[in-house]
Every structure is written in structure tokens, then in C-alpha cells.
Write an enzyme that holds these catalytic residues in place. Structure first.
Site, PDB file in Angstrom:
ATOM      1  N   ASP A 225       0.877  -1.168   0.000  1.00  0.00           N
ATOM      2  CA  ASP A 225       0.000   0.000   0.000  1.00  0.00           C
ATOM      3  C   ASP A 225       0.914   1.217   0.000  1.00  0.00           C
ATOM      4  O   ASP A 225       1.775   1.360   0.878  1.00  0.00           O
ATOM      5  CB  ASP A 225      -0.875   0.037   1.265  1.00  0.00           C
ATOM      6  N   ASP A 380     -13.318  -3.840  -1.285  1.00  0.00           N
ATOM      7  CA  ASP A 380     -13.063  -3.538   0.130  1.00  0.00           C
ATOM      8  C   ASP A 380     -14.368  -3.718   0.917  1.00  0.00           C
ATOM      9  O   ASP A 380     -15.038  -2.740   1.250  1.00  0.00           O
ATOM     10  CB  ASP A 380     -12.590  -2.084   0.273  1.00  0.00           C
TER      11      ASP A 380
HETATM   12  O1  1PR Z   1     -10.569   2.928  -5.017  1.00  0.00           O
HETATM   13  O2  1PR Z   1      -9.669   2.380  -7.252  1.00  0.00           O
HETATM   14  O3  1PR Z   1      -8.778   4.308  -5.995  1.00  0.00           O
HETATM   15  O4  1PR Z   1      -8.285   2.008  -5.290  1.00  0.00           O
HETATM   16  C1  1PR Z   1      -7.771   2.240  -4.031  1.00  0.00           C
HETATM   17  C2  1PR Z   1      -7.109   0.972  -3.591  1.00  0.00           C
HETATM   18  O5  1PR Z   1      -6.429   1.251  -2.382  1.00  0.00           O
HETATM   19  C3  1PR Z   1      -8.090  -0.148  -3.326  1.00  0.00           C
HETATM   20  O6  1PR Z   1      -7.571  -1.348  -3.862  1.00  0.00           O
HETATM   21  C4  1PR Z   1      -8.146  -0.242  -1.802  1.00  0.00           C
HETATM   22  O7  1PR Z   1      -8.215  -1.606  -1.394  1.00  0.00           O
HETATM   23  C5  1PR Z   1      -6.814   0.333  -1.389  1.00  0.00           C
HETATM   24  N1  1PR Z   1      -6.888   1.109  -0.126  1.00  0.00           N
HETATM   25  C6  1PR Z   1      -7.498   2.278   0.023  1.00  0.00           C
HETATM   26  N2  1PR Z   1      -7.320   2.699   1.304  1.00  0.00           N
HETATM   27  C7  1PR Z   1      -6.620   1.774   1.942  1.00  0.00           C
HETATM   28  C8  1PR Z   1      -6.189   1.815   3.328  1.00  0.00           C
HETATM   29  O8  1PR Z   1      -5.601   0.864   3.849  1.00  0.00           O
HETATM   30  N3  1PR Z   1      -6.488   2.913   4.021  1.00  0.00           N
HETATM   31  N4  1PR Z   1      -5.634  -0.323   1.294  1.00  0.00           N
HETATM   32  C9  1PR Z   1      -6.330   0.764   1.031  1.00  0.00           C
HETATM   33  C10 1PR Z   1      -6.158  -1.503   1.227  1.00  0.00           C
HETATM   34  C11 1PR Z   1      -5.853  -3.595   1.706  1.00  0.00           C
HETATM   35  C12 1PR Z   1      -5.036  -4.694   1.300  1.00  0.00           C
HETATM   36  C13 1PR Z   1      -3.993  -5.023   2.312  1.00  0.00           C
HETATM   37  C14 1PR Z   1      -4.524  -6.339   2.801  1.00  0.00           C
HETATM   38  C15 1PR Z   1      -3.513  -7.173   3.469  1.00  0.00           C
HETATM   39  N5  1PR Z   1      -5.191  -2.376   1.549  1.00  0.00           N
HETATM   40  O9  1PR Z   1      -4.655  -4.760   0.002  1.00  0.00           O
HETATM   41  O10 1PR Z   1      -2.796  -5.003   1.682  1.00  0.00           O
HETATM   42  O11 1PR Z   1      -5.636  -6.105   3.649  1.00  0.00           O
HETATM   43  O12 1PR Z   1      -3.101  -6.597   4.663  1.00  0.00           O
HETATM   44  P1  1PR Z   1      -2.612  -7.485   5.872  1.00  0.00           P
HETATM   45  O13 1PR Z   1      -1.918  -8.681   5.285  1.00  0.00           O
HETATM   46  O14 1PR Z   1      -1.651  -6.626   6.619  1.00  0.00           O
HETATM   47  O15 1PR Z   1      -3.830  -7.859   6.653  1.00  0.00           O
HETATM   48  P2  1PR Z   1      -9.401   2.973  -5.907  1.00  0.00           P
END
Ligand code: 1PR
Length: 527
Positions: A225, A380
Site C-alpha cells: 500500500d 473492500d
Molecule cells: O478505489 O480504485 O482508488 O483504489 C484504491 C485501492 O487502495 C483499493 O484497492 C483499496 O483496497 C486500497 N486502499 C485504500 N485505502 C486503503 C487503506 O488501507 N487505508 N488499502 C487501502 C487496502 C488492503 C489490502 C492489504 C490487505 C492485506 N489495503 O490490500 O494489503 O488487507 O493486509 P494485511 O496482510 O496486513 O492484513 P481505488
């Protein structure tokens, strides 16, 4: 000099990178004459058969290619670059291929997920120097829904099993073409390129067909991320249930390109970058992010996915960019797949209102040009508990993990903008409609599990995997190697993604693979 045929679609960058990694220069052919004059031609095809043949026709490349092939000069076709050699394809009825090899291209007819995505083996059917220095047990990266069916079995160089035994490469004289992507197949793929570029005498190392079926590996995906921290530097961060701030500061877990390189060296089968604030900023203004992709793709030879902000925009000058143009910039910078998050929810909401495909959505447009396999939908979802199924119109499941008021049922609500806003769409509807619109894979996060180390949400993953036939990448909650075994044995997920345990170095990628190695099929390189 190596000549590369770039007909304008997809990621030729990674092929250039792989060849340059071996110390060779690449010239990109810009005319039919340059194809005719080439000494060694590499043809990486990406996208769909129909649009590829149409572009080759428009550019006047078809006759030049046929002449080159008839002259039996060294040729390496990759993926659609293999399929183009045949007479026709079920993917584009009525459109002629190059017709160099008698036979056709057929869609997979199997109960398994289609596209066939991931690392699978090969059975070598005849002597070749192409696999010198390989043991024959290596896996290569495949991503395709169609496979070639030559009329003459003599042209078959390798086969692979996926529900059925299919032809995974051919060779006729100096003409070689592979269904798999050597440029995305780690060290084994680089060896194939080296053998093509500097052919030696055939060493026989990898030519024995043991008769054993090849098996598709479960993929381990490292996710980064990425966002700018408060000082403006692009950093890898990680949230707890999507909250990436600690004591008011964005958590900084390292530099994106460096970490990606590390994970590749450790044996990650894919790397995913999520530009997590992409939804609010115009991503093409985010030059550092594009630079991260460029740097990474020069050194990392496994598939790269990039997500965040893939939708249409109007920039400060009033110029409107389509989602396809945004995606194109990512592909040019080295991405193999893009992932669509928030915009997918908006697209599905619109579709549910009208029940009509428009052909204009980001999912339809990008998959039309780059192929379904290039379009990942990142979802999500968050659990919403109910006391009984009839309480809501959304798809409800019975859950073994009761809610705060001991509710025994829940549905999974899709969110946008990094979980900040819930929308009136459930995850099963979203996944089903996205598949229908042309998505090739689902990256299934869980806000409830993200960063908790409590394990993947097995109920969520099963519900989605049972609803669709495209591959599911399970994400969120991995806390130990056993969680990967659990997700692979209790669900139909084809890949499992983790972030926190890798970034915090609690469980390295290699340790996950070592743990899994005698329990599920995995790719062993890097372990
Ligand atoms: O909506 O098309 O602009 O895409 C935004 C992207 O950013 C989406 O794929 C969304 O999942 C991601 N995103 C947005 N905000 C966050 C945040 O964390 N605040 N991250 C975010 C999402 C989730 C996972 C993470 C897993 C594994 N990250 O991909 O890597 O949950 O984590 P873990 O192994 O530590 O549990 P758009």
C-alpha cells in the site's frame, strides 16, 4: 540487435526490461520494413485476438510478418504472439490469423477458473536449446483464456495441464512461440530469453517428459500500500482495518521499489502496488508512482499489478482523461494488470439501475483493449450483521462468527474511497457483475480482517469464490504461514495476498513458501 514488435497494446515494457537485463539492446519496430529487416524478432502479444489482428492489418504488418516467418529467421512469439501464428481463433470469429501454422485457437473448456492465471509447469516434447540450464521442473507464468490447437502434432514443443492437456509452446525450425510469459517467469523465464538470444547446442537438461501432469501453483502475492507521507515522500504504509496513521503520522514501512525487489528475491509470485490515496488525486500527476513502477519493472520479473485511482478524470486544464488512458499510462510504465476499486462499485451501481452494459465503463474498455486478465477488481467489503436473512435485500450468509449482538447472519457491504464510504451493493453482486463486464480476477480484501493477523475471512472468500468463475485473490488478515494453508485448503482461492507480516518481517515470503511446500502446489523459486 533484437527487434521487438510493438503493435501498441499491453505491456511490451517488461519484455524490453527482461532482454535489457541480459545485457542486450532492443529496437522497437516502427514499420513493416523494420520487421522484414529484423535479424531476431520478438513478438509479445497482449490483449484480444481480434483487436491484435486488426491493428496488425491497419499497420500493414501482416504481410511483413508472414515473409519473416517463411524466411525461417529467429522468432519468439509470446502469448498472443503464439496464437497469432494460427489460422483463426474462437475469440474473434471471422478474423483471420497469420495462418503460418495450420490449426486454430480455442477457449478453455473446463470447470476450473478461466482465465488460466498463474504459475504452471511444462512437459518438453522434443529436443530444444530453449530450456538449456533448466531442470524441467520450473514453473512459468501463464495468463490466458484461449489455447492453440495445431493440426500437426510435430510442431508441439511443450504441453501443460489445466483441466486438459494443452499446447504451451511450439517450434518449427527457428520459429518458437510460448503461451507462457518468459518475461514474467522469474529466473526460469530469463533463462529462456538467454537461450533464445544466444542459442547454444542443445544440452538435453530439460527435455524429458516424465509423463507427470503439470500443476498450477497457488500464488503468494506481496502487497504494498503506497501513499505520500506528511513530508511528501512516497512510502509503503500499512493500516489496521484501513487506518494507516499511528500517533497522527502515516506509518512508514519502507521504500516501494526496494521492498518490491526484496519480495521478488524472496520468491513472491506477484507484487501488487495499491496507490491508496489515488481515489482523490489525479494519478497521472503522481509521477513518483509511475517512476516506482518503472524502476520495479526493470528489476522484478514477476507480474506487477497497480491499483488506485483508475477511473476517468478531468484535470486542472479541463482535459478529460478516460480510465483507459490512465490505465494505459500504468501499462506503459511496467504494470501487467491494473486494479479498479472505487470505480468498480460506481460501475456496478449504474449497471444495476439499467441492467444494460454500455461498453463505456472502465472495466469493459480496459478489458477490451488489454484483455480480461489485465483487469483486477479490488473489493473492500465490511461485514454488516443482521438477525435473519429476510432483514435485508442483500445476499446474506449464515456465519460462524456472530456479530456484536450475537447476530448469526451477515452480508458484505462494498465500500469506496479506502473504506470511508459504504455503498448499497453487496460483495457477491459486485463480483458477479464485474465478471460479466469483463474483469479477469478479484482481489478480495476485508476491512474487518485487514492488519489484524487473525487469518483470512474464510466465509467471505468461499461466498465469492462459489459465485464467480474467475480467480479470487484472498487478502487481509494473514498472521502466520498456517493461515495461507488454511485459505488454500478451505476455499477455492487461487492466490493469497499479505502485507503487514511481510513488511514487519514477522514471516518472510520464503518462510510461507517453505511451510507450504509439501502441503500445496507452489512455485519453488526463491525459497
Ligand atoms: O478505489 O480504485 O482508488 O483504489 C484504491 C485501492 O487502495 C483499493 O484497492 C483499496 O483496497 C486500497 N486502499 C485504500 N485505502 C486503503 C487503506 O488501507 N487505508 N488499502 C487501502 C487496502 C488492503 C489490502 C492489504 C490487505 C492485506 N489495503 O490490500 O494489503 O488487507 O493486509 P494485511 O496482510 O496486513 O492484513 P481505488
Amino acid at each position: 540487435m533484437i527487434t521487438l514488435l510493438d503493435y501498441g497494446a499491453g505491456n511490451v515494457r517488461s519484455v524490453v526490461n527482461a532482454i535489457e537485463k541480459l545485457g542486450r539492446q532492443v529496437h522497437v519496430a516502427g514499420s513493416a520494413d523494420e520487421i522484414r529487416r529484423a535479424e531476431k524478432l520478438v513478438f509479445p502479444g497482449v490483449g484480444s485476438f481480434g483487436s491484435m489482428m486488426q491493428v496488425l492489418q491497419e499497420k500493414g504488418y501482416v504481410d511483413a510478418l508472414r515473409e519473416y516467418l517463411r524466411a525461417d529467421k529467429p522468432f519468439l512469439g509470446i502469448c498472443l504472439g503464439l496464437q497469432a501464428l494460427f489460422e483463426k481463433s474462437e475469440e474473434a470469429p471471422g478474423i483471420a490469423g497469420l495462418g503460418f501454422i495450420p490449426g486454430m485457437v480455442k477457449r478453455f473448456d473446463t470447470d476450473l477458473s478461466v482465465p488460466h492465471i498463474g504459475w504452471n509447469g511444462i512437459r518438453v516434447k522434443k529436443p530444444t536449446a530453449l530450456f538449456n540450464d533448466l531442470a524441467g521442473e520450473e514453473k512459468f507464468y501463464f495468463v490466458h483464456s484461449y489455447h492453440v490447437v495445431p493440426r500437426d502434432p510435430e510442431v508441439v514443443l511443450t504441453t501443460t495441464d489445466y483441466g486438459t492437456e494443452f499446447v504451451s509452446s511450439i517450434r518449427i525450425g527457428n520459429i518458437t512461440a510460448t503461451q507462457f510469459h518468459p518475461e514474467k517467469s522469474g529466473a526460469a523465464g530469463l533463462a529462456v530469453f538467454r537461450n533464445f538470444l544466444e542459442p547454444g547446442p542443445e544440452s538435453g537438461a530439460a527435455r524429458i517428459d516424465t509423463g507427470n501432469k503439470t500443476r498450477l501453483a497457488k500464488r503468494i502475492v506481496a502487497c504494498l500500500d503506497v501513499r505520500a507521507n506528511d513530508a511528501g515522500d512516497l512510502v509503503v504504509t500499512k493500516g489496521d482495518q484501513y487506518d494507516v496513521r499511528e500517533n497522527g503520522q502515516v506509518r512508514n514501512l519502507g521504500k516501494p521499489a526496494e521492498l518490491a525487489r526484496d519480495y521478488y528475491a524472496q520468491g513472491a509470485d506477484e507484487i501488487t502496488f495499491l496507490n491508496i490515496t489515488g481515489f482523490r488525486d489525479f494519478p497521472l500527476a503522481d509521477l513518483p508512482m509511475l517512476e516506482v513502477l518503472r524502476q520495479t519493472s526493470r528489476q522484478v520479473f514477476v507480474p506487477l499489478t497497480i491499483g488506485g485511482g483508475i477511473r476517468s478524470y478531468t484535470d486542472a486544464n479541463g482535459r478529460t482523461w478516460s480510465a483507459l488512458e490512465v490505465a494505459a499510462e500504468y501499462f506503459r510504465s511496467g504494470a501487467d494488470k491494473i486494479s479498479v476499486g472505487s470505480d468498480a462499485v460506481a460501475i456496478v451501481e449504474q449497471y444495476l439501475k439499467t441492467g444494460q452494459k454500455t461498453g463505456q465503463s472502465a472495466i469493459e474498455q480496459i478489458s477490451e483493449v488489454y484483455g480480461n486478465q489485465a483487469v483486477v477488481i479490488s473489493i473492500d467489503p465490511r461485514r454488516v450483521y443482521v438477525t435473519r436473512p429476510g432483514e435485508t435485500a442483500f445476499h446474506v450468509i449464515h456465519t460462524e462468527e456472530p456479530g456484536p449482538k450475537n447476530e448469526k447472519y451477515c452480508w458484505f457491504q462494498c465500500t469506496v474511497k479506502g473504506g470511508r464510504e459504504g455503498r448499497p451493493v453487496d460483495v457477491l453482486t459486485l463480483a458477479r457483475v464485474c465478471e460479466e463486464l469483463g474483469a479477469g480476477e478479484i482481489l478480495l480484501n476485508s476491512i474487518d480482517r485487514d492488519g489484524t493477523n487473525a487469518g483470512f475471512d474464510i466465509e467471505l472468500i468461499n461466498a465469492v469464490a462459489e459465485t464467480i468463475s474467475i480467480p479470487v485473490i484472498a487478502s487481509s488478515g494473514a498472521g502466520c504461514a498456517a493461515h495461507f494453508l488454511e485459505v488454500f485448503t478451505r476455499t477455492g482461492a487461487e492466490a493469497a495476498l499479505a502485507a503487514g507480516i511481510f513488511h514487519r518481517r514477522e514471516v518472510p515470503v520464503g518462510a510461507v513458501k517453505k511451510y507450504l511446500s509439501d502441503k500445496v502446489e507452489i512455485r519453488r523459486e526463491g525459497t
